[in-house]
Design an enzyme around this catalytic site. Sequence first.
Site, short mmCIF file in Angstrom:
data_model
loop_
_atom_site.label_atom_id
_atom_site.label_comp_id
_atom_site.label_asym_id
_atom_site.label_seq_id
_atom_site.Cartn_x
_atom_site.Cartn_y
_atom_site.Cartn_z
N PRO A 260 -74.53 12.78 -16.88
CA PRO A 260 -73.17 13.32 -16.80
C PRO A 260 -72.71 13.50 -15.36
O PRO A 260 -73.47 13.92 -14.49
CB PRO A 260 -73.31 14.70 -17.47
CG PRO A 260 -74.73 15.09 -17.19
CD PRO A 260 -75.53 13.83 -17.18
N ARG A 298 -57.09 9.29 -7.52
CA ARG A 298 -57.04 9.07 -8.97
C ARG A 298 -55.62 8.85 -9.50
O ARG A 298 -55.41 7.95 -10.31
CB ARG A 298 -57.73 10.20 -9.74
CG ARG A 298 -59.22 10.38 -9.37
CD ARG A 298 -59.98 11.29 -10.33
NE ARG A 298 -60.22 10.63 -11.59
CZ ARG A 298 -59.54 10.84 -12.69
NH1 ARG A 298 -58.61 11.76 -12.72
NH2 ARG A 298 -59.81 10.17 -13.78
N CYS A 327 -48.56 5.76 4.26
CA CYS A 327 -47.49 4.75 4.21
C CYS A 327 -47.69 3.77 3.08
O CYS A 327 -48.03 2.59 3.31
CB CYS A 327 -47.42 4.03 5.54
SG CYS A 327 -47.01 5.17 6.84
N GLU A 328 -47.55 4.23 1.88
CA GLU A 328 -47.67 3.40 0.67
C GLU A 328 -46.79 4.08 -0.38
O GLU A 328 -46.89 5.29 -0.56
CB GLU A 328 -49.10 3.44 0.09
CG GLU A 328 -50.18 2.94 0.97
CD GLU A 328 -50.50 1.46 0.78
OE1 GLU A 328 -49.98 0.85 -0.16
OE2 GLU A 328 -51.25 0.95 1.62
N TYR A 356 -64.84 12.62 -8.74
CA TYR A 356 -64.18 11.43 -8.24
C TYR A 356 -62.95 11.79 -7.39
O TYR A 356 -61.95 11.08 -7.41
CB TYR A 356 -63.81 10.48 -9.40
CG TYR A 356 -65.01 10.18 -10.27
CD1 TYR A 356 -66.05 9.40 -9.79
CD2 TYR A 356 -65.13 10.73 -11.55
CE1 TYR A 356 -67.16 9.14 -10.57
CE2 TYR A 356 -66.25 10.49 -12.34
CZ TYR A 356 -67.26 9.69 -11.84
OH TYR A 356 -68.37 9.45 -12.61
#
Length: 400
Positions: A260, A298, A327-328, A356
């Site tokens: 896990p 995520r 910058c995206e 994550y």
Amino acid sequence: MTDFKALAQTYGTPLYVYDFDAMSAQFESLKEAFRGRKSILAYAVKANSNLSVVKHFAQLGAGADCVSIGEVRRALMAGVPKYRILFSGVGKRDDEIREAIEADILYINVESEAELSRVEAIAAELGTTARISIRVNPNIDPKTHPYISTGLHDNKFGVEIDAAKRMYIQAKNAPSLDPVGIHFHIGSQLTELEPIYEAAVIVADLLRSLQAIDIELKFFDIGGGLGVRYNDETTIAPYDYAQAVLSALRGLDVTVVCEPGRFLTANAGYFLTKVLYEKRNGEKRFVVVDGAMNDLIRPSLYKAYHRIEALGKTGEENAADVVGPVCESGDFLAKNYPLPPMEHNDLLLVHSAGAYGFGMGSNYNTRGRSAEVAIEGGKERLIRRRETFDDVIACERDYL
Ligand code: LLP
């Protein structure tokens, strides 16, 4: 109640905050579900590989599921006993295989016939025997996000049943290989029990057919994947999960190994970010914060939902995109999220960020990665300092 405002003041933002007691509670609930059965809970280090997090689980009795030699080293440093460390992954380098064999870990999860031959050759070179397990791809649709689905033949992971049989026979006949386990992992953030049960039945049948030809395996490794609640998902109770697996194992005397990651850490982690500006482009409202996709990718990568709390704020909520400074256009923590009016220096608390999150972070746009703080027994402590500009350029500066 954690005082996130005080934490922001002490450690700055963006900041990861982990509730170690909540991690313990998750660990204990899963351990309890497998009670009465020989089991190893091998924490999937990739979910959150901070050394202090890994040490925390080691102290609770966890093993470690590692997917690089770097993770194996982390696990050993954090005090995970070598006999509870596994090494998985579809592309292990020779040097990684060699080091894992020398470290005498519990077993290496092998994912292809070609890899089995490398492990065999390297162990022979070292004059030793490598304990292995084979990752079987049971061709089951886990009904999760395609990027985190792994148990279909379309995915790069594991080997088909027939190939697995051939590999076990090769391993049994090779003096430098000791087949000890069988492994599957069909995907992550699983919220339906049926695919897990079906996969367990397929792999348990394979285990029985191997027994019939005198190949006795000790470890039945069910991978990780237990889903958590980010929003309104219905999740699988640990008890039901364990029962489903154990019912597939009836009559078999094996140790269950479970890997896990998310289940143990996701909801114990928070990402704290500060509002820089509010702005509008026409009708569209943006809340610009100091955390970005390099800190928590995520939402950008999977369109993942994370609950966001505007700390201490009230007022009429209106939809806003929560965006970072990178910058995206894909740099966002949430889209059309209902938020009250926000001002400079207000704090947003992003929930379920313990798995994550930090680990998938990067230095994109020359942004130093966040600090990480642990809370345990009501006390806080820094477990990773904020990266400085010097840290970010450390591997380049000498080549100027
Ligand atoms: N074992 C194996 C072989 C795995 O591939 C994984 C995760 C785990 C265990 C742990 O799975 P968990 O219990 O955490 O679901 N970055 C994605 C998740 C990638 C999962 C990769 N493998 C995300 O943010 O959702």
